[in-house]
Motif scaffolding. Structure first.
Motif, short mmCIF file in Angstrom:
data_model
loop_
_atom_site.label_atom_id
_atom_site.label_comp_id
_atom_site.label_asym_id
_atom_site.label_seq_id
_atom_site.Cartn_x
_atom_site.Cartn_y
_atom_site.Cartn_z
N GLY A 142 4.30 -18.47 4.45
CA GLY A 142 3.93 -18.87 5.80
C GLY A 142 2.89 -19.95 5.84
N HIS A 143 2.93 -20.71 6.92
CA HIS A 143 1.89 -21.68 7.23
C HIS A 143 1.13 -21.08 8.40
CE1 HIS A 143 1.01 -26.27 7.09
NE2 HIS A 143 -0.08 -25.55 7.20
N THR A 144 0.31 -20.08 8.09
CA THR A 144 -0.29 -19.20 9.08
C THR A 144 -1.76 -18.95 8.73
OG1 THR A 144 0.51 -17.32 7.78
CG2 THR A 144 1.90 -18.04 9.60
N PRO A 145 -2.51 -18.26 9.60
CA PRO A 145 -3.89 -17.92 9.24
C PRO A 145 -3.97 -17.11 7.96
CG PRO A 145 -3.54 -17.61 11.59
CD PRO A 145 -2.20 -17.92 11.00
N GLU A 146 -5.07 -17.24 7.26
CA GLU A 146 -5.25 -16.58 5.97
C GLU A 146 -5.07 -15.07 6.09
OE1 GLU A 146 -8.59 -16.25 2.39
OE2 GLU A 146 -9.08 -17.20 4.30
N GLY A 147 -4.32 -14.51 5.16
CA GLY A 147 -4.10 -13.07 5.12
C GLY A 147 -2.93 -12.58 5.96
N LEU A 148 -2.31 -13.46 6.76
CA LEU A 148 -1.25 -13.00 7.64
C LEU A 148 0.02 -12.64 6.86
CD1 LEU A 148 -0.53 -12.48 10.59
CD2 LEU A 148 0.39 -14.79 10.70
N THR A 149 0.33 -13.36 5.79
CA THR A 149 1.53 -13.02 5.02
C THR A 149 1.42 -11.63 4.41
OG1 THR A 149 0.65 -14.15 3.06
CG2 THR A 149 2.07 -15.43 4.53
N ARG A 150 0.21 -11.25 3.97
CA ARG A 150 0.02 -9.91 3.43
C ARG A 150 0.20 -8.85 4.52
NH1 ARG A 150 0.76 -7.81 -1.08
NH2 ARG A 150 2.10 -6.58 0.27
N LYS A 151 -0.32 -9.12 5.72
CA LYS A 151 -0.15 -8.18 6.83
C LYS A 151 1.31 -8.02 7.21
CE LYS A 151 -4.68 -9.15 8.90
NZ LYS A 151 -5.39 -9.71 10.10
N LEU A 152 2.04 -9.14 7.22
CA LEU A 152 3.46 -9.07 7.56
C LEU A 152 4.24 -8.31 6.51
CD1 LEU A 152 4.12 -12.68 8.95
CD2 LEU A 152 4.17 -10.53 10.24
N ALA A 153 3.93 -8.52 5.23
CA ALA A 153 4.63 -7.79 4.17
C ALA A 153 4.37 -6.29 4.28
CB ALA A 153 4.19 -8.32 2.81
N ASP A 154 3.12 -5.90 4.54
CA ASP A 154 2.80 -4.48 4.69
C ASP A 154 3.51 -3.90 5.91
OD1 ASP A 154 1.19 -4.66 2.47
OD2 ASP A 154 -0.67 -4.89 3.61
N ALA A 155 3.53 -4.65 7.01
CA ALA A 155 4.20 -4.17 8.22
C ALA A 155 5.70 -4.07 8.01
CB ALA A 155 3.88 -5.09 9.40
N PHE A 156 6.27 -4.98 7.24
CA PHE A 156 7.70 -4.93 6.91
C PHE A 156 8.01 -3.63 6.16
CE2 PHE A 156 11.56 -5.77 4.61
CZ PHE A 156 12.28 -6.66 5.38
N GLY A 157 7.16 -3.26 5.20
CA GLY A 157 7.37 -2.02 4.47
C GLY A 157 7.28 -0.80 5.37
N ARG A 158 6.33 -0.81 6.30
CA ARG A 158 6.22 0.32 7.24
C ARG A 158 7.44 0.40 8.15
NH1 ARG A 158 0.83 -1.63 7.41
NH2 ARG A 158 1.25 -2.69 9.39
N GLU A 159 7.98 -0.74 8.55
CA GLU A 159 9.17 -0.75 9.39
C GLU A 159 10.37 -0.16 8.64
OE1 GLU A 159 10.94 -1.91 13.18
OE2 GLU A 159 8.91 -1.59 12.44
N LEU A 160 10.52 -0.49 7.37
CA LEU A 160 11.59 0.11 6.58
C LEU A 160 11.41 1.62 6.46
CD1 LEU A 160 12.20 -2.34 3.58
CD2 LEU A 160 13.54 -2.08 5.64
N ALA A 161 10.17 2.06 6.25
CA ALA A 161 9.91 3.50 6.14
C ALA A 161 10.25 4.21 7.45
CB ALA A 161 8.45 3.73 5.75
N SER A 162 9.93 3.57 8.56
CA SER A 162 10.26 4.17 9.86
C SER A 162 11.77 4.30 10.04
CB SER A 162 9.66 3.32 10.98
OG SER A 162 10.02 3.82 12.26
N LEU A 163 12.51 3.25 9.64
CA LEU A 163 13.96 3.32 9.72
C LEU A 163 14.51 4.40 8.79
CD1 LEU A 163 14.85 -0.47 9.81
CD2 LEU A 163 15.41 1.20 11.58
N ALA A 164 13.95 4.48 7.59
CA ALA A 164 14.44 5.47 6.62
C ALA A 164 14.27 6.88 7.14
CB ALA A 164 13.71 5.29 5.28
N HIS A 165 13.15 7.15 7.81
CA HIS A 165 12.90 8.50 8.32
C HIS A 165 13.76 8.84 9.52
CE1 HIS A 165 9.27 8.28 5.80
NE2 HIS A 165 9.35 9.59 5.79
#
Length: 429
Positions: free
Chosen positions: A391-414
């Motif tokens: 991303g060409h985004t504020p610092e640390g945003l790509t890490r936040k998006l990756a973590d949120a992506f993982g939580r979204e998958l976990a929510s779908l899995a459950h």
């Protein structure tokens, strides 16, 4: 694209000899890009094929720790981030291959990586896969023959009939002029910090990805549907509901790559891809509902903007000359055209190895998007799933998006049917 291996790394001389043997006869690897003369606005870039390629320049060695737990080691991630963002130098053919091995004081020594980077004008991601698989050993296909590359990822179609999405879920789909129409940009915080180029990668749990795909009935969700829906949920988790975003209430457009190669062109290298653009369901509540909304978009009688629509537009504009294409690129690079780019890469069946060292993981290195845009990429190699976010985004945003992506998958899995049944004591034997 980065490949992680377990085992002793080859010597740099051996790797160069293998590159010369396997890639030496490919004209694409000897092609240099010449910048246009003046006036540059009206002149085209040109390709020029060179006679010899100095492999001492194109194949080099890097010393740094190589991760072994499916998570981005700091030094290795910094190396990938630098390679993603650094410009390709003028002059030699625009590709580089790097052998990454641990330093003498770093452990473990039985691990290494190979990273191939190239200018996107020279080749697309499918070409990277073809080249790297051709450099490796193995890869038995369904027919029992040795083959490299990956099967084409076509525009997905659902196995179940499409249903109408509830009112207000997705808007701006299906109208011809939407190909050039801008949507909503991703929100940026007011004032500092300014956008900067970022990169994050992480391994995903295989069982979680499988369960998330089984959330929908029938054959389950495709990986394209899953990545689009999880990206929409991650953006909503990081930025909040879109009704709180500044600006007019427009669709937030995302796009995913589609390989245009026919079965007869499966071995062809170059740039033969297009994109499909569609409004992401960031306004939809619930991870399962967002996944169903993505299926509805892709499974309808006419996708919002199929790959051939984009290709026809590019071909028509190219007849105007280089200035027409540059205007189109400027339009497509605007913050509101498609600020979210999703790519799914399915590596061919293995096992694969390099000088006897087994291939463990494939990490895609997608181009950094324009300011205030992100790229979400998922690779599937032998059911080992790897996520990268650029991303060409504020610092640390790509890490936040990756973590949120993982939580979204976990929510779908459950919310998968078998897991819901298990919670109620009806687990099938």
């Amino acid at each position: 694209m980065a490949l992680l291996f377990t085992g002793r790394p080859p010597s740099l001389d051996d790797l160069r000899a293998r590159v010369a043997e396997r890639w030496g006869g490919i004209p694409l690897m000897r092609r240099s890009l010449l910048r246009p003369g003046q006036p540059s606005w009206l002149r085209r870039h040109r390709w020029q094929e060179t006679e010899d390629v100095d492999l001492r320049v194109h194949v080099a060695e890097v010393r740094t720790a190589v991760p072994c737990d499916g998570m981005g080691d700091t030094a290795f991630t910094a190396l990938l981030a630098r390679l993603v963002t650094e410009p390709v130098p003028d002059g030699p053919p625009p590709w580089r291959l790097r052998l990454v091995r641990p330093g003498p004081d770093q452990e473990p020594q039985e691990r290494f990586a190979v990273i191939l980077t190239a200018h996107h004008a020279l080749m697309d991601g499918r070409s990277l896969e073809r080249l790297l698989s051709g450099l490796l050993d193995g890869g038995t296909g369904h027919s029992g023959t040795i083959r490299g590359g990956v099967r084409a990822t076509r525009t997905p179609r659902s196995a179940v009939p499409a249903r109408e999405a509830p009112a207000g879920q997705v808007e701006g789909a299906g109208r011809p002029l939407d190909t050039l129409r801008s949507g909503r940009a991703l929100p940026l915080p007011s004032g500092p910090p300014r956008p900067e180029r970022g990169f994050t990668w992480a391994g995903l749990d295989t069982d979680t990805v499988r369960a998330a795909r089984r959330t929908l009935p029938g054959l389950g969700a495709t990986l394209n549907e899953l990545v689009l829906a999880a990206s929409a949920g991650a953006l909503r988790a990081v930025h909040g509901p879109p009704d709180r975003w500044p600006g007019a209430a427009r669709p937030l457009y995302g796009m995913f790559s589609v390989d245009l190669r026919t079965p007869e062109q499966g071995e062809e290298l170059g740039n033969l891809v297009s994109v499909v653009r569609l409004p992401l369901p960031v306004a939809v509540d619930g991870s399962r509902e967002r996944l169903r909304a993505c299926r509805d978009l892709l499974a309808g009688p006419a996708p919002p903007h199929d790959a051939h629509t984009t290709t026809r537009l590019v071909n028509a504009v190219s007849r105007l000359g280089p200035w027409g294409l540059r205007l189109l690129i400027r339009r497509a690079g605007s913050p509101g055209w498609a600020p979210v780019a999703c790519t799914v890469i399915r590596w061919p069946r293995g096992p694969w190895s390099l000088e006897g060292a087994p291939l463990e993981r494939v990490i895609p290195l997608a181009p950094v998007q324009t300011p205030n845009a992100v790229g979400v990429n998922l690779t599937d190699y032998a059911r080992t799933f790897t996520l990268t976010v650029t991303g060409h985004t504020p610092e640390g945003l790509t890490r936040k998006l990756a973590d949120a992506f993982g939580r979204e998958l976990a929510s779908l899995a459950h919310s998968a049917p078998e897991l819901r049944a298990a919670r109620h004591g009806n687990r099938p034997s």
